[in-house]
Design a protein around this motif. Structure first.
Motif, mmCIF file in Angstrom:
data_model
loop_
_atom_site.group_PDB
_atom_site.id
_atom_site.type_symbol
_atom_site.label_atom_id
_atom_site.label_comp_id
_atom_site.label_asym_id
_atom_site.label_seq_id
_atom_site.Cartn_x
_atom_site.Cartn_y
_atom_site.Cartn_z
ATOM 1 N N ASP A 173 13.504 3.540 -30.663
ATOM 2 C CA ASP A 173 12.139 3.767 -30.203
ATOM 3 C C ASP A 173 11.954 5.210 -29.762
ATOM 4 O OD1 ASP A 173 11.548 1.139 -30.646
ATOM 5 O OD2 ASP A 173 11.795 0.522 -28.564
ATOM 6 N N ALA A 174 10.824 5.800 -30.140
ATOM 7 C CA ALA A 174 10.525 7.162 -29.714
ATOM 8 C C ALA A 174 10.100 7.165 -28.243
ATOM 9 C CB ALA A 174 9.406 7.745 -30.580
ATOM 10 N N GLY A 175 10.574 8.168 -27.509
ATOM 11 C CA GLY A 175 10.164 8.308 -26.115
ATOM 12 C C GLY A 175 10.990 7.476 -25.165
ATOM 13 N N ASP A 176 10.601 7.542 -23.892
ATOM 14 C CA ASP A 176 11.335 6.874 -22.821
ATOM 15 C C ASP A 176 10.504 5.700 -22.311
ATOM 16 O OD1 ASP A 176 13.279 6.457 -20.867
ATOM 17 O OD2 ASP A 176 12.215 7.685 -19.424
ATOM 18 N N TYR A 177 11.184 4.661 -21.800
ATOM 19 C CA TYR A 177 10.488 3.477 -21.294
ATOM 20 C C TYR A 177 10.100 3.594 -19.825
ATOM 21 C CZ TYR A 177 12.776 1.292 -25.360
ATOM 22 O OH TYR A 177 13.214 0.971 -26.618
ATOM 23 N N THR A 178 10.573 4.604 -19.128
ATOM 24 C CA THR A 178 10.435 4.633 -17.667
ATOM 25 C C THR A 178 8.983 4.552 -17.211
ATOM 26 O OG1 THR A 178 12.460 5.953 -17.505
ATOM 27 C CG2 THR A 178 11.022 5.904 -15.575
ATOM 28 N N GLU A 179 8.115 5.342 -17.814
ATOM 29 C CA GLU A 179 6.712 5.371 -17.387
ATOM 30 C C GLU A 179 6.049 4.009 -17.570
ATOM 31 O OE1 GLU A 179 2.553 7.836 -18.271
ATOM 32 O OE2 GLU A 179 4.425 8.462 -19.204
ATOM 33 N N LYS A 180 6.274 3.374 -18.708
ATOM 34 C CA LYS A 180 5.666 2.071 -18.990
ATOM 35 C C LYS A 180 6.208 1.015 -18.034
ATOM 36 C CE LYS A 180 3.239 -0.764 -21.742
ATOM 37 N NZ LYS A 180 3.431 -0.782 -23.191
ATOM 38 N N LEU A 181 7.502 1.000 -17.822
ATOM 39 C CA LEU A 181 8.100 0.022 -16.924
ATOM 40 C C LEU A 181 7.664 0.237 -15.478
ATOM 41 C CD1 LEU A 181 11.707 -0.105 -18.413
ATOM 42 C CD2 LEU A 181 9.962 -1.891 -18.560
ATOM 43 N N THR A 182 7.534 1.494 -15.079
ATOM 44 C CA THR A 182 7.060 1.786 -13.720
ATOM 45 C C THR A 182 5.654 1.244 -13.515
ATOM 46 O OG1 THR A 182 8.406 3.803 -13.607
ATOM 47 C CG2 THR A 182 6.591 3.618 -12.046
ATOM 48 N N ALA A 183 4.808 1.413 -14.522
ATOM 49 C CA ALA A 183 3.438 0.907 -14.425
ATOM 50 C C ALA A 183 3.418 -0.619 -14.332
ATOM 51 C CB ALA A 183 2.629 1.372 -15.636
ATOM 52 N N GLY A 205 20.364 3.611 -22.085
ATOM 53 C CA GLY A 205 19.028 4.144 -21.887
ATOM 54 C C GLY A 205 18.054 3.126 -21.337
ATOM 55 N N ILE A 206 18.197 1.875 -21.753
ATOM 56 C CA ILE A 206 17.281 0.840 -21.279
ATOM 57 C C ILE A 206 17.597 0.483 -19.827
ATOM 58 C CG2 ILE A 206 18.561 -1.255 -21.974
ATOM 59 C CD1 ILE A 206 15.870 -2.267 -23.147
ATOM 60 N N GLU A 207 18.875 0.490 -19.462
ATOM 61 C CA GLU A 207 19.257 0.224 -18.072
ATOM 62 C C GLU A 207 18.768 1.335 -17.156
ATOM 63 O OE1 GLU A 207 23.299 -0.218 -15.330
ATOM 64 O OE2 GLU A 207 23.419 -0.543 -17.501
ATOM 65 N N ARG A 208 18.958 2.587 -17.582
ATOM 66 C CA ARG A 208 18.522 3.717 -16.751
ATOM 67 C C ARG A 208 17.014 3.721 -16.565
ATOM 68 N NH1 ARG A 208 23.027 6.047 -19.167
ATOM 69 N NH2 ARG A 208 21.890 6.509 -21.076
ATOM 70 N N ALA A 209 16.265 3.375 -17.617
ATOM 71 C CA ALA A 209 14.803 3.347 -17.519
ATOM 72 C C ALA A 209 14.351 2.317 -16.491
ATOM 73 C CB ALA A 209 14.190 3.048 -18.886
ATOM 74 N N VAL A 210 15.000 1.149 -16.475
ATOM 75 C CA VAL A 210 14.651 0.114 -15.503
ATOM 76 C C VAL A 210 14.977 0.583 -14.088
ATOM 77 C CG1 VAL A 210 15.206 -2.204 -14.684
ATOM 78 C CG2 VAL A 210 14.860 -1.801 -17.128
ATOM 79 N N ILE A 211 16.144 1.173 -13.902
ATOM 80 C CA ILE A 211 16.541 1.641 -12.569
ATOM 81 C C ILE A 211 15.571 2.702 -12.059
ATOM 82 C CG2 ILE A 211 18.324 2.885 -11.279
ATOM 83 C CD1 ILE A 211 20.403 1.481 -13.057
ATOM 84 N N GLN A 212 15.195 3.637 -12.926
ATOM 85 C CA GLN A 212 14.246 4.678 -12.525
ATOM 86 C C GLN A 212 12.880 4.081 -12.208
ATOM 87 O OE1 GLN A 212 14.343 7.520 -15.741
ATOM 88 N NE2 GLN A 212 16.450 8.134 -15.297
ATOM 89 N N ALA A 213 12.464 3.092 -12.987
ATOM 90 C CA ALA A 213 11.180 2.428 -12.727
ATOM 91 C C ALA A 213 11.204 1.700 -11.392
ATOM 92 C CB ALA A 213 10.849 1.463 -13.866
ATOM 93 N N CYS A 217 8.515 2.641 -8.456
ATOM 94 C CA CYS A 217 7.381 1.716 -8.316
ATOM 95 C C CYS A 217 6.959 1.503 -6.865
ATOM 96 C CB CYS A 217 7.705 0.378 -8.975
ATOM 97 S SG CYS A 217 8.888 -0.652 -8.064
ATOM 98 N N GLY A 218 7.800 1.886 -5.912
ATOM 99 C CA GLY A 218 7.446 1.745 -4.505
ATOM 100 C C GLY A 218 7.585 0.337 -3.965
#
Length: 236
Positions: A173-183, A205-213, A217-218
């Motif tokens: 997949d192009a791009g990172d998932y962090t922004e979408k998962l955070t939302a 990459g998928i694990e890191r995106a979830v952790i960052q989200a 997310c607060g």
């Protein structure tokens, strides 16, 4: 000599390994979970790796560097074809057969009940799901590598049951998932998050995106990570 060569920002690099596959010269390897230019003379300075990086961690710079050595690159490529797979750990570069015991045929009188799907919503691809879909509210969220369901025989019952399932592949997949998962986490009342990934490094990459989200997310949301081997076994 002064020439154009790539520069990798290790702080920005997520370790997805996409640049390793994109570099035909083999100038980049994964070192301690980060992409690194291993030898200046392997880099031709053309930047095939730049568009592959989802975080923009790779740029060009002008600096003193050894000249590009095409003969050394060819020799290294030949050696890698006969020895080790690509360091990105992608299953496609580590092709292997998986031996499983042969199941005995059921008795004639035995009734075989088909397994029912546990999918609770559509679509499932991270890039396609609407951020404010009503099924997210009050949901237990499963974020899975798309290979996981093919590797683990009881994936529906063990992981998807009573979960909203979204899937992705950081390598494809192009791009990172962090922004979408955070939302998704910020704008919905998510009860818990479970990540199911494969053990290959590019799946990190998928694990890191979830952790960052989760960090962005607060909210305090319970979460866990399950890692599967290529044969479907839970390895951690």
């Amino acid at each position: 000599m002064i020439r154009t060569i790539i520069k990798i920002d290790e702080e920005t690099c997520t370790g997805c390994g996409l640049c390793v596959s994109a570099c035909h010269e083999g100038a980049i390897e994964m070192v301690n979970g980060k992409a690194r230019l291993i030898k200046d003379d392997y880099c031709d300075g053309l930047g095939d790796c730049l568009p592959a990086c989802p975080t923009g961690a790779i740029t060009f710079e002008q600096r003193e560097a050894a000249p590009y050595d095409e003969e050394a690159v060819k020799a290294r490529q030949q050696a890698k074809q006969t020895t080790t797979p690509l360091p990105c750990g992608c299953p496609g570069s580590q092709s292997k057969a998986i031996q499983r015991p042969v199941a005995s045929a059921p008795a004639v009188s035995q009734v075989v009940v088909p397994m029912e799907s546990q999918l609770m919503q559509w679509p499932v691809q991270i890039k396609l799901v609407p951020v404010n879909a009503p099924y997210f509210d009050g949901a237990n969220l499963l974020v899975a590598a798309d290979c996981a369901a093919y590797a683990h025989g009881d994936f529906h019952n063990q992981f998807m049951k009573n979960h909203i399932t979204i899937i992705g592949c950081p390598k494809l997949d192009a791009g990172d998932y962090t922004e979408k998962l955070t939302a998704i986490l910020s704008q919905n009342q998510i009860k818990s998050v479970k990540v199911v990934r494969m053990e290959v490094p590019c799946c990190g990459g998928i694990e890191r995106a979830v952790i960052q989200a989760l960090q962005q997310c607060g909210k305090m949301i319970p979460w866990q990570v399950v890692t599967l081997g290529a044969d479907g076994r839970i390895v951690e």
